[in-house]
Motif scaffolding. Structure first.
Motif, mmCIF file in Angstrom:
data_model
loop_
_atom_site.group_PDB
_atom_site.id
_atom_site.type_symbol
_atom_site.label_atom_id
_atom_site.label_comp_id
_atom_site.label_asym_id
_atom_site.label_seq_id
_atom_site.Cartn_x
_atom_site.Cartn_y
_atom_site.Cartn_z
ATOM 1 N N MET A 1 -37.556 -69.192 14.944
ATOM 2 C CA MET A 1 -37.000 -70.510 15.260
ATOM 3 C C MET A 1 -36.274 -71.093 14.049
ATOM 4 N N GLY A 2 -36.857 -70.890 12.873
ATOM 5 C CA GLY A 2 -36.219 -71.361 11.650
ATOM 6 C C GLY A 2 -34.894 -70.660 11.425
ATOM 7 N N LYS A 3 -34.883 -69.357 11.674
ATOM 8 C CA LYS A 3 -33.652 -68.587 11.492
ATOM 9 C C LYS A 3 -32.585 -69.030 12.495
ATOM 10 N N LEU A 4 -33.000 -69.317 13.727
ATOM 11 C CA LEU A 4 -32.044 -69.789 14.734
ATOM 12 C C LEU A 4 -31.454 -71.142 14.351
ATOM 13 N N LYS A 5 -32.286 -72.047 13.803
ATOM 14 C CA LYS A 5 -31.779 -73.345 13.355
ATOM 15 C C LYS A 5 -30.812 -73.174 12.186
ATOM 16 N N GLU A 6 -31.138 -72.263 11.291
ATOM 17 C CA GLU A 6 -30.266 -71.981 10.151
ATOM 18 C C GLU A 6 -28.923 -71.428 10.643
ATOM 19 N N THR A 7 -28.973 -70.539 11.619
ATOM 20 C CA THR A 7 -27.755 -69.963 12.180
ATOM 21 C C THR A 7 -26.923 -71.040 12.859
ATOM 22 N N GLN A 8 -27.574 -71.931 13.577
ATOM 23 C CA GLN A 8 -26.862 -73.016 14.251
ATOM 24 C C GLN A 8 -26.145 -73.894 13.221
ATOM 25 N N ALA A 9 -26.792 -74.161 12.110
ATOM 26 C CA ALA A 9 -26.165 -74.959 11.062
ATOM 27 C C ALA A 9 -24.957 -74.215 10.477
ATOM 28 N N LYS A 10 -25.091 -72.903 10.304
ATOM 29 C CA LYS A 10 -23.975 -72.105 9.781
ATOM 30 C C LYS A 10 -22.811 -72.086 10.765
ATOM 31 N N VAL A 11 -23.116 -72.015 12.062
ATOM 32 C CA VAL A 11 -22.061 -72.037 13.082
ATOM 33 C C VAL A 11 -21.310 -73.369 13.013
ATOM 34 N N GLU A 12 -22.041 -74.467 12.893
ATOM 35 C CA GLU A 12 -21.398 -75.781 12.809
ATOM 36 C C GLU A 12 -20.543 -75.893 11.550
ATOM 37 N N ALA A 13 -21.030 -75.368 10.427
ATOM 38 C CA ALA A 13 -20.250 -75.391 9.188
ATOM 39 C C ALA A 13 -18.986 -74.536 9.332
ATOM 40 N N THR A 14 -19.111 -73.403 10.018
ATOM 41 C CA THR A 14 -17.959 -72.536 10.236
ATOM 42 C C THR A 14 -16.931 -73.233 11.110
ATOM 43 N N LYS A 15 -17.382 -73.937 12.142
ATOM 44 C CA LYS A 15 -16.451 -74.677 13.006
ATOM 45 C C LYS A 15 -15.681 -75.723 12.196
ATOM 46 N N LYS A 16 -16.374 -76.421 11.291
ATOM 47 C CA LYS A 16 -15.704 -77.417 10.452
ATOM 48 C C LYS A 16 -14.689 -76.740 9.538
ATOM 49 N N ARG A 17 -15.068 -75.594 8.967
ATOM 50 C CA ARG A 17 -14.159 -74.872 8.077
ATOM 51 C C ARG A 17 -12.926 -74.393 8.837
ATOM 52 N N LEU A 18 -13.103 -73.993 10.094
ATOM 53 C CA LEU A 18 -11.981 -73.513 10.891
ATOM 54 C C LEU A 18 -10.952 -74.609 11.167
ATOM 55 N N ASP A 19 -11.351 -75.867 11.006
ATOM 56 C CA ASP A 19 -10.387 -76.970 11.116
ATOM 57 C C ASP A 19 -9.390 -76.941 9.958
ATOM 58 N N THR A 20 -9.739 -76.248 8.876
ATOM 59 C CA THR A 20 -8.855 -76.190 7.705
ATOM 60 C C THR A 20 -8.052 -74.893 7.653
ATOM 61 N N VAL A 21 -8.364 -73.948 8.540
ATOM 62 C CA VAL A 21 -7.631 -72.679 8.576
ATOM 63 C C VAL A 21 -6.408 -72.872 9.471
ATOM 64 N N LEU A 22 -5.218 -72.697 8.889
ATOM 65 C CA LEU A 22 -3.985 -72.945 9.640
ATOM 66 C C LEU A 22 -3.357 -71.649 10.117
ATOM 67 N N VAL A 23 -2.846 -71.686 11.346
ATOM 68 C CA VAL A 23 -2.173 -70.550 11.968
ATOM 69 C C VAL A 23 -0.731 -70.977 12.226
ATOM 70 N N ASP A 24 0.202 -70.255 11.619
ATOM 71 C CA ASP A 24 1.622 -70.539 11.814
ATOM 72 C C ASP A 24 2.225 -69.516 12.763
ATOM 73 N N GLU A 25 3.073 -69.987 13.652
ATOM 74 C CA GLU A 25 3.775 -69.095 14.584
ATOM 75 C C GLU A 25 5.189 -69.619 14.755
ATOM 76 N N SER A 26 6.134 -68.694 14.866
ATOM 77 C CA SER A 26 7.535 -69.056 15.053
ATOM 78 C C SER A 26 8.116 -68.266 16.207
ATOM 79 N N SER A 27 9.143 -68.832 16.817
ATOM 80 C CA SER A 27 9.895 -68.066 17.812
ATOM 81 C C SER A 27 10.602 -66.935 17.073
ATOM 82 N N SER A 28 11.058 -65.940 17.806
ATOM 83 C CA SER A 28 11.679 -64.770 17.174
ATOM 84 C C SER A 28 12.917 -65.137 16.366
ATOM 85 N N ASP A 29 13.601 -66.208 16.737
ATOM 86 C CA ASP A 29 14.797 -66.628 16.002
ATOM 87 C C ASP A 29 14.531 -67.820 15.068
ATOM 88 N N ASN A 30 13.262 -68.172 14.915
ATOM 89 C CA ASN A 30 12.825 -69.269 14.032
ATOM 90 C C ASN A 30 13.370 -70.644 14.421
#
Length: 107
Positions: free
Chosen positions: A9-38
């Motif tokens: 149970m402790g490990k599951l709570k720890e994992t849940q906290a890590k998942v939430e931290a990862t979700k917050k970090r993913l808000d800072t990861v940017l994905v750029d995409e362009s049309s083929s002709d920019n």
């Protein structure tokens, strides 16, 4: 037995906290995409939130063409962001999964 359950149970709570931290970090990861002709550029977070859209003036003259560009380019960006999101969250979840017999689908 009870100690093992409490440890799990402790490990599951720890994992849940890590998942939430990862979700917050993913808000800072940017994905750029362009049309083929920019002529159209979009930026999303790995959590699939649109951050910016740049449109070439030429596209503003043709509504249908602009709509097509938006659909194609946004869908490509969303696909990339989803792949990043799912792989990051899966890695955290796999790391935190307890060793339960018969539950080795995450390996």
């Amino acid at each position: 037995m009870f100690g093992d359950m409490m440890n799990m149970m402790g490990k599951l709570k720890e994992t849940q906290a890590k998942v939430e931290a990862t979700k917050k970090r993913l808000d800072t990861v940017l994905v750029d995409e362009s049309s083929s002709d920019n002529k159209l550029k979009v930026t999303l977070t790995a959590n699939r939130t649109i951050k910016s859209i740049e449109i070439d003036n030429e596209l503003l003259e043709d509504k249908e063409q602009l709509e097509d560009y938006l659909i194609l380019t946004l869908n490509k960006a969303i696909t990339k962001a989803t792949q990043i999101n799912e792989s990051e969250l899966a890695a955290v979840a796999k790391e935190g999964m307890p060793n339960i017999p018969g539950m080795d689908i995450y390996k």
